[in-house]
Design a protein around this motif. Structure first.
Motif, mmCIF file in Angstrom:
data_model
loop_
_atom_site.group_PDB
_atom_site.id
_atom_site.type_symbol
_atom_site.label_atom_id
_atom_site.label_comp_id
_atom_site.label_asym_id
_atom_site.label_seq_id
_atom_site.Cartn_x
_atom_site.Cartn_y
_atom_site.Cartn_z
ATOM 1 N N ASP A 82 42.593 38.455 42.013
ATOM 2 C CA ASP A 82 41.023 38.506 42.937
ATOM 3 C C ASP A 82 41.285 39.779 43.727
ATOM 4 O OD1 ASP A 82 38.674 39.182 43.878
ATOM 5 O OD2 ASP A 82 38.615 36.027 44.400
ATOM 6 N N VAL A 84 39.180 42.044 46.923
ATOM 7 C CA VAL A 84 38.057 41.648 47.481
ATOM 8 C C VAL A 84 37.742 43.396 48.061
ATOM 9 C CG1 VAL A 84 36.963 41.114 49.649
ATOM 10 C CG2 VAL A 84 38.640 39.236 48.373
ATOM 11 N N CYS A 85 36.633 43.545 47.578
ATOM 12 C CA CYS A 85 36.188 45.171 48.356
ATOM 13 C C CYS A 85 35.337 45.150 49.191
ATOM 14 C CB CYS A 85 36.513 45.808 47.521
ATOM 15 S SG CYS A 85 37.284 45.875 45.762
ATOM 16 N N SER A 198 38.964 48.853 47.869
ATOM 17 C CA SER A 198 39.897 47.649 49.163
ATOM 18 C C SER A 198 39.768 47.181 50.607
ATOM 19 C CB SER A 198 41.243 47.531 48.510
ATOM 20 O OG SER A 198 42.258 46.708 49.123
ATOM 21 N N GLU A 199 39.685 45.818 50.984
ATOM 22 C CA GLU A 199 38.718 45.459 51.683
ATOM 23 C C GLU A 199 40.794 45.372 53.342
ATOM 24 O OE1 GLU A 199 38.432 41.401 52.998
ATOM 25 O OE2 GLU A 199 39.681 40.519 51.753
ATOM 26 N N LYS A 218 30.923 42.270 51.433
ATOM 27 C CA LYS A 218 31.806 42.291 50.216
ATOM 28 C C LYS A 218 31.679 41.963 48.915
ATOM 29 C CE LYS A 218 35.364 40.281 54.546
ATOM 30 N NZ LYS A 218 36.248 40.080 55.229
ATOM 31 N N SER A 220 33.647 40.888 44.947
ATOM 32 C CA SER A 220 34.977 41.100 44.193
ATOM 33 C C SER A 220 35.027 41.094 42.662
ATOM 34 C CB SER A 220 35.733 40.057 43.623
ATOM 35 O OG SER A 220 36.170 38.646 45.119
ATOM 36 N N ARG A 222 37.211 41.150 40.159
ATOM 37 C CA ARG A 222 37.997 39.756 39.439
ATOM 38 C C ARG A 222 38.493 40.545 37.848
ATOM 39 N NH1 ARG A 222 33.625 37.140 41.900
ATOM 40 N NH2 ARG A 222 35.615 35.394 43.319
#
Length: 228
Positions: A82, A84-85, A198-199, A218, A220, A222
């Motif tokens: 996963d 998370v962006c 990407s976070e 945010k 995802s 996946r």
């Protein structure tokens, strides 16, 4: 009050049902990009029936990305990772000065585009991903050293993607120039640029904020596999 960016909650679906219909495979509940274009799937709604309807279009052993809300998965599907962006949208109005020699990239450049992106950002770009939009590059002594282009596109929005610079040519603001070129061309066409990062990529986030992008939400990506 209606969210003017609401279609970005489900960007792949809205691209596949508009600007990218030519690349769509599937039915009314779920679609995927052709596997030679990009490994993205999309659902009209994140429900079990939609995911099940896409299963016949996925090959055993194939890996692909589900973007955004996750539906109940069919038997044999498994989320592997996963990512998370931050989904960032360009909210400025002025164009950005461009000074570097930027060149449009075409079908004949497909292999060197692929090789550069795989060197810097492996896993998200295929040999034919460039067909999703316009791609541009910067060369030094004939070598392609920086690239940026367009990926998911709807009637109102264009995702900027594959933004990368060869490790031997960083620090020269090539990525910033390419982003500026894409931002300006999309604004001129009446499109709103957006991107995903990407976070955890604080350096890139800082650059995008400096250039006029703001975080909307945010979301995802996946990585999912059909095991059998």
């Amino acid at each position: 009050m209606k969210d003017q960016y609401a279609e970005l909650d489900n960007p792949a679906w809205n691209a596949l049902t508009s600007e990218h219909q030519e690349f769509a495979v599937g039915g009314g509940l779920a679609k995927r990009y052709r596997p030679d274009i990009v490994s993205f799937t999309a659902f009209a709604e994140p429900v079990a029936e939609a995911a099940a309807s896409l299963d016949p279009f996925m090959a055993a052993g194939e890996q692909f990305f589900i973007i955004g809300d996750l539906p109940p998965l069919p038997a044999g599907w498994e989320v592997k990772n996963d990512l998370v962006c931050l989904q960032m949208v360009y909210n400025a109005t002025a164009t950005i000065p461009v000074s570097s020699g930027i060149q449009p990239l075409e079908e004949k450049h497909a292999q060197e585009m692929y090789d550069l992106v795989q060197l810097v950002q492996p896993g998200y770009y295929l040999l034919n991903t460039h067909r999703m939009g316009h791609y541009y590059g910067i060369r030094q002594e004939g070598q392609l050293v920086a690239i940026a282009g367009e990926r998911m596109r709807t009637g109102r929005f264009t995702e900027l993607s594959a933004i990368c610079t060869h490790p031997g040519f960083t620090g020269r603001k090539y990525a910033q120039q390419l982003i500026a070129h894409l931002v300006n061309s999309n604004l001129a066409a009446g499109k709103i640029p957006f991107l995903h990062v990407s976070e955890k990529n604080e350096r890139a986030i800082g650059l995008y904020e400096h250039m006029g992008f703001t975080t909307r939400r945010k979301i995802s990506f996946r990585l999912t596999a059909k095991l059998k």
